[in-house]
Design an enzyme around this catalytic site. Structure first.
Site, mmCIF file in Angstrom:
data_model
loop_
_atom_site.group_PDB
_atom_site.id
_atom_site.type_symbol
_atom_site.label_atom_id
_atom_site.label_comp_id
_atom_site.label_asym_id
_atom_site.label_seq_id
_atom_site.Cartn_x
_atom_site.Cartn_y
_atom_site.Cartn_z
ATOM 1 N N HIS A 1 -12.513 -21.998 5.493
ATOM 2 C CA HIS A 1 -11.992 -21.350 6.450
ATOM 3 C C HIS A 1 -11.389 -20.115 6.472
ATOM 4 O O HIS A 1 -11.411 -19.366 7.399
ATOM 5 C CB HIS A 1 -10.789 -22.447 7.081
ATOM 6 C CG HIS A 1 -11.198 -24.060 7.066
ATOM 7 N ND1 HIS A 1 -10.349 -24.940 7.493
ATOM 8 C CD2 HIS A 1 -12.340 -24.348 7.532
ATOM 9 C CE1 HIS A 1 -11.147 -26.042 7.705
ATOM 10 N NE2 HIS A 1 -12.333 -25.862 7.563
ATOM 11 N N HIS B 1 -21.747 -28.546 4.642
ATOM 12 C CA HIS B 1 -21.764 -27.563 3.434
ATOM 13 C C HIS B 1 -22.991 -27.483 2.336
ATOM 14 O O HIS B 1 -23.316 -26.266 1.951
ATOM 15 C CB HIS B 1 -20.340 -27.710 2.516
ATOM 16 C CG HIS B 1 -19.096 -27.702 3.710
ATOM 17 N ND1 HIS B 1 -18.603 -26.530 4.116
ATOM 18 C CD2 HIS B 1 -18.154 -28.420 3.726
ATOM 19 C CE1 HIS B 1 -17.879 -26.871 5.080
ATOM 20 N NE2 HIS B 1 -17.516 -28.001 4.605
#
Length: 307
Positions: free
Chosen positions: A78, A262
């Site tokens: 993030h 991911h």
């Protein structure tokens, strides 16, 4: 608007929160860095620096983690997305524990930190990874692909076989303005049925309705509801921006994915870096060179790999 010179934050700024998976409190500081330093995580409690690079990724289960030796920083995606999305090339991300604070579960608080710090333009020109040939990974119905384009765009299709998250897609051409307006506020999400399993694995210890969207079999449990009707797909775009930032520089190419995560994102980054013919690393040496990026004939840096 594109930025042709490298940028860093103008001053030190900090925030404090808890780690999503560790549940441990953490203070994070964005600090200025010199040209060509890139993004570096600094474990202040250990005195160890960890460059934000794909070859240092050590874990991709539910988040992206990087490490040097025993020094690890988890859930980096993030803050990486925020720095990349806001056009920050060089920054020291100082943290006093093993995980980046989750804050509200989106990249918006980190964007606010960048605004608070201000941006300093450096004299060196930006480096770009220009995609010359498509690179793709497939795993059943999961796909991740990076292909040539005149700009950096990200498209993601999320499908969790759930009434609220079925074949949900979002696409954006990335600029600092579009990232802030359309991507940064999208929060991470999880399913109520998975929380006990994750906590049994030692994960999601800091998770709550304050920092994640929680979905049961039929509804959103957060009282305020969603920030966007397609917030799930937008957050997966946010994650992809953060994962692709571990290429180490801005990308001129189009990323598209279906049901990726991911692990697949980082596997694609690794494959791109391993296939020298798939890309060029170029530097814009002066503002006069800037249009050549969009003409796809930029001034070449010797060698196809990141310097």
């Amino acid at each position: 608007m594109a930025h042709w010179k490298q940028r860093t934050v103008a001053k030190r700024v900090s925030c404090t929160g808890i780690g999503l998976h560790s549940g441990r409190p953490a203070t994070l500081t964005l600090a200025p860095a010199a040209a060509d330093a890139g993004i570096t995580f600094v474990r202040m409690d250990l005195g160890i620096e960890i460059p934000a690079r794909n070859e240092l990724v050590v874990d991709t289960m539910l988040s992206t983690s990087v490490a040097v030796g025993k020094a690890r920083v988890s859930t980096v995606e993030h803050v990486m997305a925020a720095l990349h999305g806001m056009g920050i090339d060089n920054c020291r991300v100082e943290v006093d524990g093993p995980e980046i604070p989750i804050l509200d579960g989106s990249a918006a608080p980190f964007v606010c930190l960048v605004h608070e710090a201000g941006v300093k333009e450096l004299s060196a020109g930006r480096r770009y990874l220009v995609v010359d040939r498509a690179v793709e990974l497939r795993d059943g119905d999961k796909v991740a692909r990076l292909e040539p384009s005149d700009a950096f765009s990200v498209e993601f299709t999320a499908d969790f076989g759930h009434p609220l998250i079925t074949n949900q897609s979002f696409r954006v051409t990335l600029t600092d303005r579009s990232f802030e307006r359309e991507i940064a506020r999208a929060r991470t999400f999880c399913f109520l049925r998975d929380i006990e399993r994750m906590q049994a694995m030692g994960l999601a210890r800091g998770g709550s309705l304050e920092n994640a969207i929680v979905v049961d079999d039929f509804s959103i449990l957060n009282p305020e509801g969603l920030r966007f009707p397609d917030e799930f797909a937008r957050h997966k775009v946010l994650d992809a921006v953060g994962d692709l930032a571990l290429l180490g520089m801005p990308v001129v190419g189009a990323f598209s994915a279906t049901k990726s995560g991911h692990a697949m994102n980082q596997a694609l980054v690794k494959k791109v870096l391993a296939e020298a013919s798939s890309h060029r690393v170029v530097r814009v040496s002066a503002e006069a060179d800037a249009p050549s990026i969009h003409a796809r004939v930029p001034v070449a840096v010797p060698g196809g790999q990141i310097a």
